[in-house]
Design a protein around this motif. Structure first.
Motif, PDB file in Angstrom:
ATOM      1  N   SER A  32       0.831  -1.209   0.000  1.00 32.62           N
ATOM      2  CA  SER A  32       0.000   0.000   0.000  1.00 32.62           C
ATOM      3  C   SER A  32       0.866   1.260   0.000  1.00 32.62           C
ATOM      4  O   SER A  32       0.486   2.283  -0.577  1.00 32.62           O
ATOM      5  CB  SER A  32      -0.931   0.012   1.221  1.00 32.62           C
ATOM      6  OG  SER A  32      -1.905  -1.001   1.113  1.00 32.62           O
ATOM      7  N   ASP A  56      -6.411   3.909   1.194  1.00 35.59           N
ATOM      8  CA  ASP A  56      -5.996   2.502   1.322  1.00 35.59           C
ATOM      9  C   ASP A  56      -4.740   2.384   2.188  1.00 35.59           C
ATOM     10  O   ASP A  56      -4.631   1.485   3.016  1.00 35.59           O
ATOM     11  CB  ASP A  56      -5.740   1.924  -0.068  1.00 35.59           C
ATOM     12  CG  ASP A  56      -5.233   0.487  -0.008  1.00 35.59           C
ATOM     13  OD1 ASP A  56      -6.036  -0.404   0.349  1.00 35.59           O
ATOM     14  OD2 ASP A  56      -4.047   0.262  -0.310  1.00 35.59           O
ATOM     15  N   GLN A  65      -4.555   0.247   5.556  1.00 37.42           N
ATOM     16  CA  GLN A  65      -3.773  -0.988   5.562  1.00 37.42           C
ATOM     17  C   GLN A  65      -2.510  -0.899   6.410  1.00 37.42           C
ATOM     18  O   GLN A  65      -2.023  -1.915   6.900  1.00 37.42           O
ATOM     19  CB  GLN A  65      -3.375  -1.362   4.120  1.00 37.42           C
ATOM     20  CG  GLN A  65      -4.547  -1.603   3.185  1.00 37.42           C
ATOM     21  CD  GLN A  65      -5.395  -2.788   3.607  1.00 37.42           C
ATOM     22  OE1 GLN A  65      -4.890  -3.780   4.155  1.00 37.42           O
ATOM     23  NE2 GLN A  65      -6.705  -2.689   3.375  1.00 37.42           N
TER      24      GLN A  65
END
Length: 810
Positions: free
Chosen positions: A728, A768, A772
């Motif tokens: 990520s 994201d 993450q």
């Protein structure tokens, strides 16, 4: 890529090597290309002739496709002769004569040195010799009894056209100008420009260029040249493409399949290669692991090469954002003229009418125009922001008369007209109802145009009142624009018409109207009406002339609704026809936008059917946003905004929401105006993006307050370092590095939605990442906080380009 006649795989071929980056405007390259086109001698790319380091220009190579080609000619004139003589040998024609050779020598030893010296006496002597020869040969060729575009004519005219962008031609005799124009206007010249583009060698990898697309293309080009040396001669475009599905890779190269076919057809296929997949694998092997950009290469399907950008390469770019406090600009966007001054770009936008309030119809031109100006300024242009207001025309007769009747003491007491829409409607009502009022109004128009003092004073009052109303909109939307209305060009129209008449390009039609016909249009531009008056065609031709001559614009951008597309296409065509602009030295753009619609799919209006005032529309967006923030404060969600800051924050978000809702789509499309959709905190809206940005800065603030990590101190102490270890993190780093390419893409069509697409994708990647990857309290906290800051910096740059105020806390 070849011009003229075709050749079989077994034939020896001519190739042009060492073509400079500016090959399409390089006289030597164009001499080779135009000779190839006219003499029917095919010319293929020759790449870079590494064994000829002493050469500083193109070289003509000769040999078959499977062997190294020896050089046979250097310099433009040498190449012209070689290609022309090649045609002699194959066709048995007499394309080169002793007289042509003499004139080629004149171009090399007299004309070129004279132009290069800048010495007026030497230039006059060289030009006089040329003019004398032309007068004796019908002004079409220097060769006695020769047709236009002989080898000698090509050499001379291309030098005149391309030395200092044709500066010497501006003071040359009419016969020399007409002579050069024979070459410039010929179909062969256009074909030669196209051919020159195909002969440019692939760009080499430039570590200072932040474009991932350029870097990937350069790595693949070098590998292809290494694995298949003859590939450059086969006319295949070597270019990387951004993968549509990021699951498969970041960038891909699709050259293996067409390259296999071309190698096979030319007899140059290596004996160990039998399929496109093997071509692809050979390219991958040639890329190697030691290149700085690409890794994880693999063959997909029938021969697609998929790749990932190395994390180390992304890390360098992302760390540079932190070091420089800004994302890197594309290298190719620093636009300057030959004297190192910035390119002048005129942007004509907003353009409301005097004595009318700005309404929803002005929204798109104003918003899009401001963004276009910011993007062009950011990329190094000198931008002139022009507000071409409607401050001239027949409607002012009735407005002047109505003001005189309603405010008879206007001489001593300037009227306070607060409702322009009502004022205009009332004047129009009187004009339609009263024949006497109409007659006086028509006389007022004549008096105004003649400079009548009283009419001029009233006209000025109307202009001043209107400007105050316009400024209310411009202040809300952070618009900067300089007024230069229709009236400014009134005294410049007649000379423009005279110029068209003198050039034989203006016809007097039935009734006395003066018209200019342009290619591809049956209806002409009417530069003067049958009654002697002027209209939009007249004003716009005078305006484009002024902008080119007086403002020295290299580019002009008009931003209006799509219905004016044909009008501006005709204006551009007329400017080209008369020679004010050329495709080589100017760029003319018309951005035609679609309609803002209501929920019914018709033009956006109030419930009563009136046009929506722009001020009211904008204020409603702020009002709704402010109510939303106060509701969130009551619920304990917007805890970072004080009551005193609420209105300012709501203004930034409300105005930003209106702007982004427009800018995020292709301007040519219509769209339905919806407060609910544009103020939504989810999806592709300014509100979502502003919250995403504020969230990143909030994480950075908590890092300092709760964990003692001050990234500003790290940056100042040169201890900042971002590492992209998690997928990520790497994905966010990749999206950050897409920035330069998004700007390059925007400059192609000047549509701001490319930046909106980049910004939204970046925000999703950032969301994201923070979902993450644990940021606060993690072993990687310093690096991840810095990554948050790099993302926020880049988002702020995008907001600035779009004309949206960012907020640090919500």
């Amino acid at each position: 890529a070849a011009a003229g006649k075709s050749h079989t795989p077994a034939d020896p071929v001519y190739r042009l090597a060492n073509v400079p980056a500016g090959g399409t405007s390089d006289a030597c390259t164009l001499k080779a290309c135009m000779t190839s086109v006219l003499y029917g001698t095919p010319l293929l790319p020759g790449g870079t002739a590494a064994d000829l380091p002493f050469l500083h220009g193109p070289a003509l190579l000769y040999g078959d496709a499977t062997s190294a080609c020896p050089a046979v000619a250097f310099g433009g004139n040498g190449i012209i002769k070689a290609l022309a003589l090649a045609n002699n040998a194959t066709e048995g024609t007499n394309n080169m004569t002793a007289e042509m050779d003499d004139w080629l020598e004149y171009e090399r030893s007299e004309l070129r040195p004279a132009l290069g010296s800048g010495n007026a006496k030497k230039i006059d002597a060289a030009m006089s010799k040329l003019a004398t020869a032309l007068e004796g040969h019908g002004a079409v060729s220097v060769v006695g009894g020769g047709a236009p575009l002989s080898a000698a004519d090509l050499a001379i005219t291309l030098t005149l056209l391309h030395h200092e962008d044709g500066a010497a031609l501006s003071s040359a005799s009419p016969s020399i100008q007409a002579y050069a124009n024979i070459t410039k206007s010929s179909p062969a010249y256009a074909e030669a420009k196209k051919l020159a583009k195909t002969l440019l060698p692939p760009a080499s990898f430039d570590p200072s260029d932040p474009s991932l697309l350029n870097a990937s293309s350069a790595i693949f080009a070098a590998a292809i040249s290494k694995a298949f040396p003859s590939a450059v001669s086969l006319g295949i475009e070597i270019k990387a493409f951004k993968c549509k599905d990021i699951k498969h890779g970041d960038y891909q190269c699709n050259v293996a399949m067409p390259l296999f076919q071309k190698l096979k057809a030319s007899g140059a296929l290596p004996p160990n290669i039998h399929t496109p997949q093997q071509v692809a694998q050979s390219i991958i092997d040639a890329v190697g692991d030691d290149n700085p950009v690409l890794g994880d290469l693999n063959v997909n399907g029938p021969g697609f090469i998929m790749s990932r950008v190395k994390a180390s390469y992304l890390e360098k770019g992302v760390n540079d954002i932190i070091t420089n406090g800004a994302p890197a600009k594309p290298k190719s966007t620093t636009t300057t003229t030959k004297d190192s001054s910035k390119n002048v770009v005129v942007v004509d936008f907003s353009s409301p009418n005097i004595a009318k309030e700005m309404h929803v119809g002005h929204l798109r031109s104003t918003i899009i125009g401001e963004a276009v100006c910011r993007i062009l300024e950011y990329t190094g242009n000198d931008v002139r922001r022009v507000n071409h207001v409607g401050d001239w025309g027949t409607q002012f007769g009735m407005l002047i008369q109505y003001l005189k009747e309603e405010y008879p003491d206007f001489h001593d007491d300037v009227p306070n007209i607060t409702d322009l829409t009502a004022f205009y409607k009332n004047a129009k009502g009187r004009f339609d109802e009263s024949p006497e009022f109409k007659k006086i109004s028509q006389l007022n128009v004549v008096k105004l145009q003649a400079g009548d003092e009283e009419c001029r004073k009233i006209w000025q009052v109307l202009c001043d009142v209107s400007r105050k109303e316009f400024e209310k909109v411009y202040k809300r939307l952070d618009i900067t624009v300089e007024e230069c209305g229709e009236s400014f060009y009134n005294d410049k129209i007649a000379p423009v018409i005279d110029e068209f008449i003198e050039r034989g390009m203006c016809s007097v039609e039935e009734g006395g109207a003066k018209c200019v016909f342009v290619p591809k249009f049956k209806i002409p531009l009417m530069v003067q009406k049958s009654d002697g008056g002027y209209g939009y065609d007249s004003t716009d031709m005078a305006a484009i002339k002024y902008r080119l001559d007086q403002l020295k614009a290299q580019q002009i951008v008009y931003i209006t609704d799509f219905t004016q597309a044909d009008h501006f296409a005709m204006v551009f065509a007329a400017a080209k026809k008369i020679g004010w602009v050329t495709d080589e030295s100017h760029r003319l753009d018309h951005i035609g936008f679609g309609t803002v619609q209501g929920e019914d799919g018709k033009r956006f209006k109030t419930r009563s059917g009136d046009t929506v005032r722009l001020v009211d529309l904008l204020d409603e967006a702020v009002s709704r946003m402010e109510a939303s923030l106060k509701d969130r404060m009551k619920e304990g969600k917007a805890v970072h905004v004080s009551e005193e800051e609420t209105h300012a924050t709501a203004s930034a978000m409300g105005y930003g929401a209106v702007k982004y809702f427009d800018l995020r789509r292709n301007p040519t499309s219509n769209y339905i105006f919806s407060y609910d959709r544009m103020l939504d905190t989810k999806g592709n809206t300014a509100i979502y993006l502003l919250y995403a940005h504020a969230r990143l800065e909030s994480i950075v603030s908590k890092g300092k307050a709760d964990h003692g990590v001050d990234i500003d101190a790290l940056i100042e102490g040169r201890k900042a370092k971002i590492v992209l270890a998690h997928k990520s993190e790497r994905n966010l780093g990749l999206h950050l590095e897409f920035f330069a390419d998004s700007i390059e893409e925007t400059l192609k069509d000047l549509f701001p939605y490319h930046i909106c697409d980049f910004l939204y994708a970046l925000s999703i990647a950032a969301s994201d990442f923070v979902t993450q990857c644990k940021v606060l309290g993690s072993p990687e906290m310093e690096s991840r906080l810095l990554l948050c800051r790099a993302t926020a910096i880049t988002m702020r740059q995008c907001f600035q380009l779009l004309g949206i105020r960012h907020v640090m806390r919500i």
